[in-house]
Design an enzyme around this catalytic site. Structure first.
Site, PDB file in Angstrom:
ATOM      1  N   ASP A 151       0.877  -1.166   0.000  1.00 12.45           N
ATOM      2  CA  ASP A 151       0.000   0.000   0.000  1.00 12.45           C
ATOM      3  C   ASP A 151       0.918   1.219   0.000  1.00 12.45           C
ATOM      4  O   ASP A 151       1.566   1.498   0.998  1.00 12.45           O
ATOM      5  CB  ASP A 151      -0.891  -0.039   1.251  1.00 12.45           C
ATOM      6  N   TYR A 163       2.305  -7.796  18.379  1.00 13.39           N
ATOM      7  CA  TYR A 163       1.182  -7.685  17.484  1.00 13.39           C
ATOM      8  C   TYR A 163       1.460  -6.639  16.411  1.00 13.39           C
ATOM      9  O   TYR A 163       1.849  -5.525  16.708  1.00 13.39           O
ATOM     10  CB  TYR A 163      -0.098  -7.323  18.253  1.00 13.39           C
ATOM     11  N   LYS A 170      -2.597  -5.938  10.537  1.00 15.16           N
ATOM     12  CA  LYS A 170      -2.991  -6.724   9.374  1.00 15.16           C
ATOM     13  C   LYS A 170      -2.016  -6.478   8.229  1.00 15.16           C
ATOM     14  O   LYS A 170      -1.249  -5.546   8.245  1.00 15.16           O
ATOM     15  CB  LYS A 170      -4.408  -6.315   8.962  1.00 15.16           C
TER      16      LYS A 170
HETATM   17 MG    MG Z   1      -4.026   2.372   3.007  1.00 16.98          MG
HETATM   18 MG    MG Z   2      -5.052  -2.229   1.992  1.00  9.55          MG
END
Ligand code: MG
Ligand code: MG
Ligand code: F6R
Length: 364
Positions: A11, A228, A231
């Site tokens: 991203d 942790y 995602k």
């Molecule tokens: Mg993003």
């Molecule tokens: Mg994404």
């Protein structure tokens, strides 16, 4: 012919917010890979996106984890980030965690799924790409594709698959891996796969000859294990046909939009909705989590495709079901199990709220 299929994603900036990819960013990525193809570094490539994730699909003959290929991906992401910054796209460069390339994009932010294979007489592959979820989302479909005879008829009636498959599973907390063989260890395997926030399938191998059947992107979580890390919108490569599950057996598990983590702020469960490329824009409550499937035939390393595999009315029911589940889950608002448990949330205000209120908790 030995070919390596590398899918490297990041991203590098969203349009609008975290929902989509700007077309000019896709152009820059294509130009960059086109140059590498002209120079002979890669055989072929395709640039796709899922939500705010840029997906570089490349073929070459340099094997897995090749520094030149990883540098090409890294440099491409940097060029795309420069444009994303110029356009003031959202979260420009968000997945590029390091300042400079150091030989391998693993651990630097991007997700990677790679397999080196001897290209068969005909080599169908499906590349799954997801947004607003984590690699644990592949556990259920991978189990069904490679271990569930109610999904994959070939496990029962195709002699080349009848011995079963071996699952390579990562524990992201202890940073260890284990290989488990199906069908014999199916019940043990499910103890782990049923906890997809901690245990994730890295790869699947055909037991008869140890031939690679599937590879998923788990590296980022792997290298940051022990704490942790949130995602990592994942990718998955699956080989199909002639001794592997048929294309229809590979796609069948996605007819059930199972619940995955990663929706809104990486902190909610939602249904995993299979969509065509043109609907890979998660917009309702930044979701629901989405998956697209790009089908290719490899031809001497050329990527013949993609075919948009979920652009098919036979997945309409799954989409309809996903919308019903979306409605049902959203009604829980800030309550679990829509919201993830405290340890698994990417965002939390708990420490501040606790600090503010700590003196008001009275011993009973
Ligand atoms: Mg993003
Ligand atoms: Mg994404
Ligand atoms: C989920 C996701 C989005 C963001 C949300 C808040 O994986 O990417 O749901 O978490 O839009 O984003 P920020 O904090 O950047 O405003």
């Amino acid at each position: 012919m030995k070919v390596t299929l590398s899918v490297i994603k990041a991203d590098i900036g969203g349009y609008v917010g975290h929902s989509h990819m700007h077309p000019k960013v896709l152009d820059v990525a294509s130009e960059s890979l086109d140059g590498a193809k002209a120079d002979g570094l890669i055989l072929d490539f395709k640039v796709l996106y899922c939500g705010d994730d840029l997906e570089l699909i490349m073929t070459h003959t340099k094997g897995e984890e090749d520094p030149d290929i990883h540098k090409l991906a890294w440099d491409t992401f940097i060029r795309c980030t420069e444009l994303a910054k110029k356009l003031k796209l959202y979260g420009a460069g968000q997945d590029l965690l390091a300042d400079a390339f150091s030989g391998n994009v693993k651990g630097m932010g991007p997700g990677v799924a790679e397999m080196e294979i001897e290209e068969r007489k005909s080599e169908p592959v499906i590349i799954f790409m997801a947004d607003k979820t984590s690699p644990g989302a592949w556990n259920l479909p991978l189990f069904r594709i490679f271990a569930d005879p109610f999904c994959t008829a070939g496990l029962v009636i195709d002699p080349s698959m009848h011995d079963g498959f071996v699952f390579d599973v990562l524990d992201v907390i202890e940073n260890v891996k284990i290989e488990m063989s199906c069908p014999e260890e199916m019940y043990d395997l499910l103890v782990f796969l049923g906890a997809p926030a901690r245990y994730m399938v890295r790869g699947v191998y055909r037991k008869r000859d140890n031939e690679v059947a599937a590879k998923a992107s788990v590296q980022r979580l792997n290298l940051m294990a022990g704490r942790y890390v949130g995602k990592d919108d994942p990718v998955l490569i699956v080989r199909a046909q002639s001794g592997f599950p048929a294309v229809g057996e590979v796609l069948e598990p996605f007819s059930f939009p199972h619940l995955v983590e990663g929706w809104m702020r990486g902190s909610h469960h939602g249904p995993f909705m299979p969509v065509s490329f043109k609907y890979a824009t998660p917009s309702r409550f930044d979701g629901p989590p989405r998956v697209i499937a790009a089908g290719f035939q490899l031809n001497e390393g050329m990527l013949v495709g993609p075919v948009d595999m979920f652009d098919d009315p036979s997945f309409d029911y799954a989409r309809q079901k996903a919308l019903e589940v979306t409605e049902y889950m959203r009604r829980h608002g800030p309550f679990e199990p829509h919201r993830l448990s405290l340890e698994e949330m990417e965002y939390t205000t708990m420490p501040q709220v606790m600090k503010k209120l700590q003196d008001r908790f009275k011993k009973l």
